[in-house]
Design a protein around this motif. Sequence first.
Motif, PDB file in Angstrom:
ATOM      1  N   SER A 142       0.840  -1.195   0.000  1.00  0.00           N
ATOM      2  CA  SER A 142       0.000   0.000   0.000  1.00  0.00           C
ATOM      3  C   SER A 142       0.876   1.247   0.000  1.00  0.00           C
ATOM      4  CB  SER A 142      -0.908   0.022   1.230  1.00  0.00           C
ATOM      5  OG  SER A 142      -0.134   0.077   2.401  1.00  0.00           O
ATOM      6  N   PRO A 143       0.395   2.347  -0.569  1.00  0.00           N
ATOM      7  CA  PRO A 143       1.161   3.589  -0.555  1.00  0.00           C
ATOM      8  C   PRO A 143       1.259   4.182   0.837  1.00  0.00           C
ATOM      9  CG  PRO A 143      -1.020   3.962  -1.468  1.00  0.00           C
ATOM     10  CD  PRO A 143      -0.885   2.495  -1.279  1.00  0.00           C
ATOM     11  N   ALA A 144       2.256   5.049   1.034  1.00  0.00           N
ATOM     12  CA  ALA A 144       2.443   5.726   2.322  1.00  0.00           C
ATOM     13  C   ALA A 144       1.262   6.664   2.578  1.00  0.00           C
ATOM     14  CB  ALA A 144       3.754   6.486   2.294  1.00  0.00           C
ATOM     15  N   PRO A 145       1.039   7.084   3.837  1.00  0.00           N
ATOM     16  CA  PRO A 145       1.868   6.843   5.025  1.00  0.00           C
ATOM     17  C   PRO A 145       1.579   5.485   5.665  1.00  0.00           C
ATOM     18  CG  PRO A 145       0.029   8.210   5.599  1.00  0.00           C
ATOM     19  CD  PRO A 145      -0.084   7.987   4.116  1.00  0.00           C
ATOM     20  N   TYR A 146       2.532   5.025   6.468  1.00  0.00           N
ATOM     21  CA  TYR A 146       2.419   3.731   7.114  1.00  0.00           C
ATOM     22  C   TYR A 146       2.205   3.912   8.612  1.00  0.00           C
ATOM     23  CZ  TYR A 146       4.546   2.551   2.672  1.00  0.00           C
ATOM     24  OH  TYR A 146       4.805   2.448   1.337  1.00  0.00           O
ATOM     25  N   ILE A 147       1.422   3.036   9.199  1.00  0.00           N
ATOM     26  CA  ILE A 147       1.108   3.091  10.625  1.00  0.00           C
ATOM     27  C   ILE A 147       1.635   1.833  11.287  1.00  0.00           C
ATOM     28  CG2 ILE A 147      -0.750   3.178  12.327  1.00  0.00           C
ATOM     29  CD1 ILE A 147      -2.450   4.615  10.256  1.00  0.00           C
ATOM     30  N   LYS A 148       2.289   1.994  12.413  1.00  0.00           N
ATOM     31  CA  LYS A 148       2.829   0.847  13.127  1.00  0.00           C
ATOM     32  C   LYS A 148       1.706  -0.094  13.538  1.00  0.00           C
ATOM     33  CE  LYS A 148       6.835   3.246  15.049  1.00  0.00           C
ATOM     34  NZ  LYS A 148       7.530   3.657  16.300  1.00  0.00           N
ATOM     35  N   LYS A 149       2.047  -1.386  13.593  1.00  0.00           N
ATOM     36  CA  LYS A 149       1.073  -2.393  13.976  1.00  0.00           C
ATOM     37  C   LYS A 149       0.530  -2.098  15.371  1.00  0.00           C
ATOM     38  CE  LYS A 149       0.385  -7.378  14.216  1.00  0.00           C
ATOM     39  NZ  LYS A 149       1.020  -8.706  14.096  1.00  0.00           N
ATOM     40  N   GLY A 150      -0.769  -2.201  15.525  1.00  0.00           N
ATOM     41  CA  GLY A 150      -1.387  -1.940  16.818  1.00  0.00           C
ATOM     42  C   GLY A 150      -1.924  -0.527  16.953  1.00  0.00           C
ATOM     43  N   ILE A 188       2.713  13.074  16.543  1.00  0.00           N
ATOM     44  CA  ILE A 188       3.391  13.994  15.628  1.00  0.00           C
ATOM     45  C   ILE A 188       4.811  14.235  16.101  1.00  0.00           C
ATOM     46  CG2 ILE A 188       1.222  15.164  15.026  1.00  0.00           C
ATOM     47  CD1 ILE A 188       2.186  17.533  16.764  1.00  0.00           C
ATOM     48  N   SER A 189       5.617  14.745  15.191  1.00  0.00           N
ATOM     49  CA  SER A 189       6.973  15.189  15.520  1.00  0.00           C
ATOM     50  C   SER A 189       7.000  16.707  15.508  1.00  0.00           C
ATOM     51  CB  SER A 189       7.971  14.640  14.492  1.00  0.00           C
ATOM     52  OG  SER A 189       9.213  15.304  14.585  1.00  0.00           O
ATOM     53  N   LEU A 190       7.887  17.275  16.293  1.00  0.00           N
ATOM     54  CA  LEU A 190       7.997  18.737  16.344  1.00  0.00           C
ATOM     55  C   LEU A 190       8.898  19.301  15.250  1.00  0.00           C
ATOM     56  CD1 LEU A 190       8.253  19.488  20.183  1.00  0.00           C
ATOM     57  CD2 LEU A 190       6.361  20.015  18.646  1.00  0.00           C
ATOM     58  N   ALA A 242      -1.634  26.187  11.561  1.00  0.00           N
ATOM     59  CA  ALA A 242      -1.066  25.526  10.386  1.00  0.00           C
ATOM     60  C   ALA A 242       0.161  24.705  10.750  1.00  0.00           C
ATOM     61  CB  ALA A 242      -0.714  26.561   9.324  1.00  0.00           C
ATOM     62  N   ALA A 243       0.999  25.237  11.644  1.00  0.00           N
ATOM     63  CA  ALA A 243       2.226  24.537  12.021  1.00  0.00           C
ATOM     64  C   ALA A 243       1.929  23.232  12.731  1.00  0.00           C
ATOM     65  CB  ALA A 243       3.084  25.441  12.904  1.00  0.00           C
ATOM     66  N   ILE A 244       0.995  23.245  13.684  1.00  0.00           N
ATOM     67  CA  ILE A 244       0.740  22.072  14.524  1.00  0.00           C
ATOM     68  C   ILE A 244      -0.126  21.037  13.823  1.00  0.00           C
ATOM     69  CG2 ILE A 244      -0.348  21.296  16.665  1.00  0.00           C
ATOM     70  CD1 ILE A 244       0.411  24.074  17.845  1.00  0.00           C
ATOM     71  N   PHE A 245      -1.141  21.472  13.091  1.00  0.00           N
ATOM     72  CA  PHE A 245      -2.103  20.513  12.550  1.00  0.00           C
ATOM     73  C   PHE A 245      -2.016  20.316  11.041  1.00  0.00           C
ATOM     74  CE2 PHE A 245      -4.028  21.992  16.536  1.00  0.00           C
ATOM     75  CZ  PHE A 245      -4.258  20.769  17.153  1.00  0.00           C
ATOM     76  N   MET A 246      -1.127  21.044  10.351  1.00  0.00           N
ATOM     77  CA  MET A 246      -1.024  20.886   8.900  1.00  0.00           C
ATOM     78  C   MET A 246       0.371  20.486   8.430  1.00  0.00           C
ATOM     79  SD  MET A 246      -3.511  23.925   7.479  1.00  0.00           S
ATOM     80  CE  MET A 246      -5.238  23.967   7.966  1.00  0.00           C
ATOM     81  N   THR A 247       1.420  20.969   9.097  1.00  0.00           N
ATOM     82  CA  THR A 247       2.758  20.516   8.708  1.00  0.00           C
ATOM     83  C   THR A 247       3.029  19.107   9.209  1.00  0.00           C
ATOM     84  OG1 THR A 247       3.867  21.372  10.705  1.00  0.00           O
ATOM     85  CG2 THR A 247       3.635  22.887   8.841  1.00  0.00           C
ATOM     86  N   THR A 248       2.118  18.563  10.001  1.00  0.00           N
ATOM     87  CA  THR A 248       2.272  17.214  10.539  1.00  0.00           C
ATOM     88  C   THR A 248       1.297  16.227   9.908  1.00  0.00           C
ATOM     89  OG1 THR A 248       0.760  17.769  12.354  1.00  0.00           O
ATOM     90  CG2 THR A 248       3.100  18.083  12.752  1.00  0.00           C
ATOM     91  N   ASP A 249       0.584  16.662   8.877  1.00  0.00           N
ATOM     92  CA  ASP A 249      -0.377  15.795   8.200  1.00  0.00           C
ATOM     93  C   ASP A 249       0.361  14.602   7.590  1.00  0.00           C
ATOM     94  OD1 ASP A 249      -2.535  14.709   6.950  1.00  0.00           O
ATOM     95  OD2 ASP A 249      -2.760  16.274   5.442  1.00  0.00           O
ATOM     96  N   TYR A 250      -0.073  13.403   7.923  1.00  0.00           N
ATOM     97  CA  TYR A 250       0.638  12.192   7.498  1.00  0.00           C
ATOM     98  C   TYR A 250       0.725  12.045   5.982  1.00  0.00           C
ATOM     99  CZ  TYR A 250       0.090  10.582  12.352  1.00  0.00           C
ATOM    100  OH  TYR A 250       0.141  10.462  13.711  1.00  0.00           O
ATOM    101  N   GLY A 251      -0.333  12.384   5.282  1.00  0.00           N
ATOM    102  CA  GLY A 251      -0.395  12.109   3.854  1.00  0.00           C
ATOM    103  C   GLY A 251       0.168  13.177   2.949  1.00  0.00           C
TER     104      GLY A 251
END
Length: 296
Positions: free
Chosen positions: A9-17, A194-196, A226-235
């Motif tokens: 499957s294409p990214a992003p990937y989520i750890k098992k669990g 998320i990462s900072l 935008a910094a907290i909730f958009m630069t960290t968007d997984y996709g």
Amino acid sequence: MENKNLKISPAPYIKKGLGINKIMIDFIIALIPAIIAGIYFYKIDAVKLIITTVLTSIIAEGLWNKFVKKTTFLTDLSPIVLGIILALIMPTYVPLWILIIGSVFATIVVKQFFGGVGQNFMNPAAATKAFLIASWAGVMAKPVTDATSSASEAADVVVPLIDKIIGQPSGSIGEVSILALALGGLYLVVRGRISLRGPIAFILSAMVMYNIFEKDLLLPGAFFLAAIFMTTDYGTTPMTRVGQYIFGVMSGVCASIIAVKGFNPEGPYYAIIIMNLFTPLIDYITTKKYKVKKEA
């Protein structure tokens, strides 16, 4: 040897669990401080916006799932997160029909047309804000009853620093409190969602640009949202560590230029969707390349 078909499957990937709903629940919790701040300052108007966007997003996704013959009406909680963020970047004077159109556009056009959650190439909330401004600029613009008096009042008012941080009723409902947004971001960091890297790069680069432009170093709330909730968007943001720094820096610079030189307070959201277009290139440049030796 037995041949097995592997599905990649294409990214992003989520750890098992870590199911998608567990992640979405954490994002909903992280958005609660901003929701409370918005309701405190804008009262029932904020409640109407949030309810409208969330319900419309859920209904739009459910109807889409039925159209493509998915087994369940609502496959995950992502429409709720999208609906909340979309409401938070909207001002309270916007009519509800605009919000309904925006929610449908964000859910179906920006997200589902490209494969659903995680597969859209552009942040749905930011793209929708730009779409609504471009389509109904007169409706989205703040109504001014007396331009002369409002301009003089704005020049006379000096907002204390503490009020800017804790909250003040200006802009969209989710931008009123930098403290509320920071609390939500801190929760996501503690939870490991998320990462900072992206947010810090975004805020610091924007502050440098504001200093160059001789503006107040305390950025507007839109930058923090935008910094907290958009630069960290997984996709829609880079997956590599270096790429996240690059994305954050370039977004912060772009947002500052649009906001200050372009006289556009929506600069952070435009910057996000512009940099979303460069995400594949950033990932390509910052991904390590391994040489494979061919055996004779």
